[in-house]
Design a protein around this motif. Structure first.
Motif, PDB file in Angstrom:
ATOM      1  N   GLY A   2       4.286  -1.570 -10.620  1.00 19.77           N
ATOM      2  CA  GLY A   2       3.230  -1.782  -9.646  1.00 19.77           C
ATOM      3  C   GLY A   2       2.524  -0.478  -9.322  1.00 19.77           C
ATOM      4  O   GLY A   2       2.682   0.534 -10.015  1.00 19.77           O
ATOM      5  N   THR A   3       1.761  -0.493  -8.265  1.00 19.87           N
ATOM      6  CA  THR A   3       0.978   0.667  -7.853  1.00 19.87           C
ATOM      7  C   THR A   3       1.697   1.415  -6.748  1.00 19.87           C
ATOM      8  O   THR A   3       2.024   0.841  -5.707  1.00 19.87           O
ATOM      9  CB  THR A   3      -0.416   0.230  -7.354  1.00 19.87           C
ATOM     10  N   ALA A   4       1.929   2.695  -6.969  1.00 21.13           N
ATOM     11  CA  ALA A   4       2.655   3.504  -5.994  1.00 21.13           C
ATOM     12  C   ALA A   4       1.749   3.896  -4.833  1.00 21.13           C
ATOM     13  O   ALA A   4       0.561   4.152  -5.009  1.00 21.13           O
ATOM     14  CB  ALA A   4       3.215   4.750  -6.660  1.00 21.13           C
ATOM     15  N   SER A   5       2.340   3.939  -3.640  1.00 22.02           N
ATOM     16  CA  SER A   5       1.622   4.374  -2.445  1.00 22.02           C
ATOM     17  C   SER A   5       2.622   4.964  -1.472  1.00 22.02           C
ATOM     18  O   SER A   5       3.774   4.521  -1.411  1.00 22.02           O
ATOM     19  CB  SER A   5       0.897   3.200  -1.783  1.00 22.02           C
ATOM     20  N   TYR A   6       2.176   5.979  -0.716  1.00 22.52           N
ATOM     21  CA  TYR A   6       2.992   6.484   0.376  1.00 22.52           C
ATOM     22  C   TYR A   6       2.344   6.176   1.726  1.00 22.52           C
ATOM     23  O   TYR A   6       2.604   6.850   2.717  1.00 22.52           O
ATOM     24  CB  TYR A   6       3.234   7.989   0.220  1.00 22.52           C
ATOM     25  N   ASP A   7       1.529   5.140   1.769  1.00 24.36           N
ATOM     26  CA  ASP A   7       0.961   4.631   3.012  1.00 24.36           C
ATOM     27  C   ASP A   7       1.924   3.586   3.570  1.00 24.36           C
ATOM     28  O   ASP A   7       2.120   2.546   2.937  1.00 24.36           O
ATOM     29  CB  ASP A   7      -0.407   4.004   2.744  1.00 24.36           C
ATOM     30  N   PRO A   8       2.549   3.825   4.722  1.00 25.28           N
ATOM     31  CA  PRO A   8       3.532   2.865   5.240  1.00 25.28           C
ATOM     32  C   PRO A   8       2.993   1.452   5.407  1.00 25.28           C
ATOM     33  O   PRO A   8       3.754   0.484   5.289  1.00 25.28           O
ATOM     34  CB  PRO A   8       3.932   3.463   6.601  1.00 25.28           C
ATOM     35  N   PHE A   9       1.690   1.319   5.639  1.00 24.88           N
ATOM     36  CA  PHE A   9       1.112  -0.011   5.813  1.00 24.88           C
ATOM     37  C   PHE A   9       0.951  -0.743   4.484  1.00 24.88           C
ATOM     38  O   PHE A   9       0.760  -1.953   4.465  1.00 24.88           O
ATOM     39  CB  PHE A   9      -0.231   0.094   6.548  1.00 24.88           C
ATOM     40  N   VAL A  10       1.032  -0.020   3.372  1.00 26.32           N
ATOM     41  CA  VAL A  10       1.085  -0.624   2.035  1.00 26.32           C
ATOM     42  C   VAL A  10       2.532  -0.790   1.595  1.00 26.32           C
ATOM     43  O   VAL A  10       2.920  -1.839   1.067  1.00 26.32           O
ATOM     44  CB  VAL A  10       0.304   0.248   1.018  1.00 26.32           C
ATOM     45  N   MET A  11       3.328   0.225   1.825  1.00 25.33           N
ATOM     46  CA  MET A  11       4.733   0.194   1.422  1.00 25.33           C
ATOM     47  C   MET A  11       5.503  -0.940   2.080  1.00 25.33           C
ATOM     48  O   MET A  11       6.485  -1.442   1.525  1.00 25.33           O
ATOM     49  CB  MET A  11       5.391   1.529   1.772  1.00 25.33           C
ATOM     50  N   VAL A  12       5.083  -1.354   3.269  1.00 23.87           N
ATOM     51  CA  VAL A  12       5.802  -2.397   4.002  1.00 23.87           C
ATOM     52  C   VAL A  12       5.858  -3.709   3.228  1.00 23.87           C
ATOM     53  O   VAL A  12       6.750  -4.544   3.458  1.00 23.87           O
ATOM     54  CB  VAL A  12       5.154  -2.613   5.392  1.00 23.87           C
ATOM     55  N   ASN A  13       4.944  -3.896   2.271  1.00 27.13           N
ATOM     56  CA  ASN A  13       4.972  -5.112   1.475  1.00 27.13           C
ATOM     57  C   ASN A  13       6.247  -5.228   0.648  1.00 27.13           C
ATOM     58  O   ASN A  13       6.687  -6.341   0.330  1.00 27.13           O
ATOM     59  CB  ASN A  13       3.753  -5.174   0.556  1.00 27.13           C
ATOM     60  N   ASP A  14       6.842  -4.085   0.291  1.00 27.02           N
ATOM     61  CA  ASP A  14       8.040  -4.127  -0.548  1.00 27.02           C
ATOM     62  C   ASP A  14       9.244  -4.716   0.187  1.00 27.02           C
ATOM     63  O   ASP A  14       9.845  -5.690  -0.295  1.00 27.02           O
ATOM     64  CB  ASP A  14       8.351  -2.739  -1.093  1.00 27.02           C
ATOM     65  N   LEU A  33       1.592  15.006   0.456  1.00 28.90           N
ATOM     66  CA  LEU A  33       2.282  15.884   1.390  1.00 28.90           C
ATOM     67  C   LEU A  33       1.264  16.760   2.106  1.00 28.90           C
ATOM     68  O   LEU A  33       0.555  17.548   1.481  1.00 28.90           O
ATOM     69  CB  LEU A  33       3.281  16.766   0.634  1.00 28.90           C
ATOM     70  N   SER A  34       1.187  16.608   3.405  1.00 31.21           N
ATOM     71  CA  SER A  34       0.265  17.426   4.180  1.00 31.21           C
ATOM     72  C   SER A  34       0.757  18.864   4.233  1.00 31.21           C
ATOM     73  O   SER A  34       1.952  19.125   4.289  1.00 31.21           O
ATOM     74  CB  SER A  34       0.130  16.881   5.605  1.00 31.21           C
ATOM     75  N   GLY A  35      -0.186  19.801   4.225  1.00 35.88           N
ATOM     76  CA  GLY A  35       0.188  21.192   4.365  1.00 35.88           C
ATOM     77  C   GLY A  35       0.043  21.711   5.773  1.00 35.88           C
ATOM     78  O   GLY A  35       0.255  22.899   6.032  1.00 35.88           O
ATOM     79  N   ASP A  36      -0.305  20.833   6.695  1.00 31.95           N
ATOM     80  CA  ASP A  36      -0.542  21.237   8.082  1.00 31.95           C
ATOM     81  C   ASP A  36       0.566  20.689   8.975  1.00 31.95           C
ATOM     82  O   ASP A  36       0.584  19.495   9.293  1.00 31.95           O
ATOM     83  CB  ASP A  36      -1.901  20.720   8.542  1.00 31.95           C
ATOM     84  N   PRO A  37       1.524  21.511   9.385  1.00 33.52           N
ATOM     85  CA  PRO A  37       2.630  21.020  10.211  1.00 33.52           C
ATOM     86  C   PRO A  37       2.180  20.399  11.524  1.00 33.52           C
ATOM     87  O   PRO A  37       2.899  19.575  12.099  1.00 33.52           O
ATOM     88  CB  PRO A  37       3.472  22.276  10.458  1.00 33.52           C
ATOM     89  N   SER A  38       1.002  20.784  12.013  1.00 36.73           N
ATOM     90  CA  SER A  38       0.540  20.252  13.302  1.00 36.73           C
ATOM     91  C   SER A  38      -0.179  18.914  13.171  1.00 36.73           C
ATOM     92  O   SER A  38      -0.479  18.269  14.180  1.00 36.73           O
ATOM     93  CB  SER A  38      -0.405  21.264  13.974  1.00 36.73           C
ATOM     94  N   ALA A  39      -0.468  18.494  11.922  1.00 37.86           N
ATOM     95  CA  ALA A  39      -1.180  17.231  11.727  1.00 37.86           C
ATOM     96  C   ALA A  39      -0.271  16.060  12.078  1.00 37.86           C
ATOM     97  O   ALA A  39       0.921  16.068  11.754  1.00 37.86           O
ATOM     98  CB  ALA A  39      -1.645  17.106  10.284  1.00 37.86           C
ATOM     99  N   PRO A  40      -0.797  15.023  12.743  1.00 42.60           N
ATOM    100  CA  PRO A  40       0.028  13.856  13.051  1.00 42.60           C
ATOM    101  C   PRO A  40       0.502  13.181  11.769  1.00 42.60           C
ATOM    102  O   PRO A  40      -0.296  12.931  10.868  1.00 42.60           O
ATOM    103  CB  PRO A  40      -0.906  12.942  13.838  1.00 42.60           C
ATOM    104  N   ILE A  41       1.807  12.932  11.674  1.00 46.70           N
ATOM    105  CA  ILE A  41       2.366  12.316  10.467  1.00 46.70           C
ATOM    106  C   ILE A  41       2.290  10.808  10.536  1.00 46.70           C
ATOM    107  O   ILE A  41       2.099  10.129   9.524  1.00 46.70           O
ATOM    108  CB  ILE A  41       3.820  12.798  10.260  1.00 46.70           C
TER     109      ILE A  41
END
Length: 285
Positions: free
Chosen positions: A70-82, A197-205
Motif C-alpha cells: 500500500g501507500t506509506a504515510s506518517y500522517d496519524p489521520f491516514v495511519m489510523v485506517n490500518d 521528521l521535523s528539524g524544529d524541536p519547537s514545532a507542534p508535533i
C-alpha cells in the motif's frame, strides 16, 4: 508461541495487504508501533508478558512499510485506517488499542474517530494533542534521522543514557529483540523517515485540537506509561493537562526514557493488565 516465534500473517483489505502477528488468547490488545518501527521493534519480553497477563497480542506493519503493501504515510489521520481495518477484518471486539510514540498518536486518533469496538487505550511514550508546555530535544531529531541507528543511538532515543541501570536494561532489550533471526520485517527506509521528521524541536508535533476535545469528552479509560526523561515527548505535557482529561491515568518510571515498556517490560504489562481489569467506561445514567 512466544513473540520471537510468532508467524507472519497477512490480510487483504481495501486494496492493500496488512502484515500482522498474533500471540496469546484473551482480550485483544492491538499495538501501533513507533517512528521507524516495524513488527520487529517490539521487545519480545513485553509482548510475552502481555500474553502471560491474559491478552491476545496483535502487532502489525503500517501500510507500505515493513511487510505490508500500500501507500506509506506518517500522517496519524491516514495511519489510523490500518488498526481500524485490522480490527474490523479480524472481527475483534472489546479491543485495547495501544500505541508507542508515533503509534500513540494513531491510537488517540482511533479513540477520537473510531471508538466503537474499543474498551481501553494504552499509550506508551507519546504526546497529547494540542500545544505543549515542554518541547522535544534537538538531540532526538539529530539521532532519529540517521541512516542506521546503532546501540548507542537506541540508548539515546529510548532509554536514559545517564543511568547505568537504564543502559543495562537497554542492552538486555536489544539482545531480546535481536533473538528473532528469521522472517523479519524490512526496516523502514531512512529516506522516508527523514522526509517525515521535523528539524524544529519547537514545532507542534500533534497539533490536533479536535482529538484533544475528544479526549476531554471520552468515557474510554486511557493509561499513559512514560519515562521521566522522554527525549521527544516529555511527560510534563501530560501532567500539564491534569484535571482536564477525565479518564487518563499517568504512570511515570524514574530514570527512564522514550521506551519505558522496554526498560520495564514485565512491570509495564502488569500495570496494563491491572488497568484493564479494574477500569471501565463511565456510562451515564
Amino acid at each position: 508461541m512466544s513473540a520471537i516465534d510468532a508467524a507472519n500473517q497477512f490480510i487483504d483489505i481495501h486494496g492493500r495487504r496488512l502484515a500482522y502477528r498474533a500471540i496469546g488468547d484473551g482480550q485483544p490488545i492491538v499495538l501501533c508501533t513507533r517512528f521507524r518501527g516495524n513488527l520487529d521493534c517490539w521487545d519480545p519480553a513485553f509482548l510475552d508478558a502481555l500474553v502471560a497477563a491474559g491478552f491476545r497480542v496483535i502487532t502489525f506493519d503500517y501500510s507500505g512499510l515493513g511487510l505490508s503493501t500500500g501507500t506509506a504515510s506518517y500522517d496519524p489521520f491516514v495511519m489510523v485506517n490500518d488498526p481500524r481495518d485490522l480490527i474490523e477484518a479480524l472481527g475483534l471486539r472489546e479491543v485495547v488499542i495501544g500505541g508507542w510514540s508515533l503509534g500513540g498518536l494513531v491510537a488517540q486518533v482511533l479513540v477520537a474517530l473510531h471508538p466503537t469496538h474499543l474498551s481501553h487505550a494504552v499509550l506508551l511514550g507519546t504526546t497529547p494533542p494540542g500545544p505543549n508546555v515542554k518541547p522535544a530535544e534537538a538531540l532526538f531529531f539529530a539521532t532519529a534521522g540517521r541512516e542506521v541507528n546503532d546501540f548507542e543511538d537506541e540508548v539515546i532515543l529510548f532509554f536514559e543514557p545517564r543511568s547505568p541501570e537504564s543502559r543495562a536494561a537497554a542492552r538486555r532489550s536489544a539482545d531480546r529483540i535481536a533473538a528473532r533471526t528469521t522472517d523479519r520485517s524490512p526496516p523502514v527506509p531512512a529516506e522516508f523517515a527523514r522526509a517525515n521528521l521535523s528539524g524544529d524541536p519547537s514545532a507542534p508535533i500533534f497539533p490536533a485540537l479536535p482529538v484533544l476535545a475528544a479526549l476531554r469528552a471520552t468515557t474510554l479509560p486511557i493509561l499513559h506509561i512514560a519515562g521521566d526523561h522522554d527525549i521527544v515527548f516529555p511527560v510534563e505535557n501530560w501532567y500539564a493537562l491534569n484535571q482536564t482529561l477525565p479518564t487518563v491515568q499517568l504512570l511515570t518510571y524514574p530514570s527512564a526514557g522514550h521506551g519505558p515498556h522496554h526498560q520495564h517490560p514485565e512491570a509495564s504489562a502488569q500495570h496494563i493488565a491491572t488497568f484493564v481489569r479494574t477500569t471501565s467506561r463511565v456510562v451515564s445514567t
